[in-house]
Design an enzyme around this catalytic site. Structure first.
Site, PDB file in Angstrom:
ATOM      1  N   VAL A  91       0.823  -1.497  -0.175  1.00 33.73           N
ATOM      2  CA  VAL A  91      -0.235   0.578  -0.104  1.00 33.73           C
ATOM      3  C   VAL A  91       1.190   1.515   0.478  1.00 33.73           C
ATOM      4  CG1 VAL A  91      -1.777   1.449   1.093  1.00 33.73           C
ATOM      5  CG2 VAL A  91      -1.942  -1.113   1.135  1.00 33.73           C
ATOM      6  N   CYS A  92       0.182   1.826  -1.112  1.00 37.61           N
ATOM      7  CA  CYS A  92       1.302   3.293  -1.075  1.00 37.61           C
ATOM      8  C   CYS A  92       2.424   3.245  -0.884  1.00 37.61           C
ATOM      9  CB  CYS A  92       0.860   3.953   0.097  1.00 37.61           C
ATOM     10  SG  CYS A  92       1.156   6.212   0.886  1.00 37.61           S
ATOM     11  N   THR A  93       3.940   3.799  -0.303  1.00 39.11           N
ATOM     12  CA  THR A  93       4.644   3.684  -0.819  1.00 39.11           C
ATOM     13  C   THR A  93       5.635   2.371  -0.016  1.00 39.11           C
ATOM     14  OG1 THR A  93       5.512   5.259   1.058  1.00 39.11           O
ATOM     15  CG2 THR A  93       5.384   6.462  -0.780  1.00 39.11           C
TER      16      THR A  93
END
Length: 222
Positions: free
Chosen positions: A100-102
């Protein structure tokens, strides 16, 4: 049969990056969700909330789904071999390897995104190319058994997508209803293309410190 999810935990992790999929995964019957870190010492999320991981890297059983969240704390781990080794070891036998995300930058640093399509937070997506990945401007991207999600709030959509892949749409929709996920945001500024120029500028300024740290890291790699 227990379905085991392992979510990486680390200092300065983005709270919703792991909390959103955690809630979705935990709503699946017979699911076990483990927060995994190098130690079981108290950690603080980027928002300041303290929490305790459940197991260490050494004690973590093999998981069916490995989930790597993001946040400012990712920067310190991009060259951290114990963390990257744990990700590689679990990924070798996991049914799905996800982020998720970075968190996708950590998958890349572990060597798991070479030749893969992947996504990340909109202000970090371009860094994926340093790991041989093709950055994709989508909320959820699946390439083989690798599933990556965009920034922060995409963790709920992502969690439901993973549940659908594992248990089917009926279970995913049941979880969606159970957690009453029916988003109706008050503003249409959730992506750079939708946001007003002044909003985009303010957001970039707010995220500048973490962005500069990553730019410096990848400059050294080159």
């Amino acid at each position: 049969m227990t379905l085991r999810f392992g979510i990486l935990a680390f200092p300065n992790v983005q709270l919703l990056d792991f909390a959103a999929p955690y809630d979705a995964f935990a709503a699946v019957p017979d699911a076990e969700v483990l927060l995994v870190s190098q130690t079981t010492d108290t950690l603080r999320a980027s928002t300041g909330l303290s929490f305790l991981p459940a197991v260490t890297f050494a004690d973590c059983p093999q998981v069916d789904v490995l989930c790597v969240p993001g946040g400012a704390g990712v920067n310190a781990l991009l060259g951290d071999e114990p963390t990257l080794a744990f990700i590689r070891d679990q990924a070798a036998a996991a049914q799905y390897v996800t982020s998720v995300c970075t968190g996708s930058l950590l998958l890349g640093a572990a060597g798991l995104l070479q030749g893969k399509r992947a996504t990340s937070h909109w202000y970090a997506r371009d860094f994926l190319k340093h790991y041989g990945a093709t950055p994709v401007d989508e909320r959820i991207v699946q390439d083989g058994n690798v599933i990556t999600a965009g920034g922060v709030t995409s963790g709920i959509d992502f969690g439901l997508a993973v549940i659908q892949a594992l248990k089917g749409q009926l279970e995913a929709e049941t979880v969606q209803l159970s957690i009453e996920y029916a988003p109706k945001p008050p503003f249409n500024s959730g992506t750079p293309s939708e946001a007003l120029p002044e909003v985009l500028s303010a957001a970039k300024k707010r995220l500048a410190s973490s962005r500069l740290e990553r730019e410096a890291f990848f400059a050294k790699l080159r």
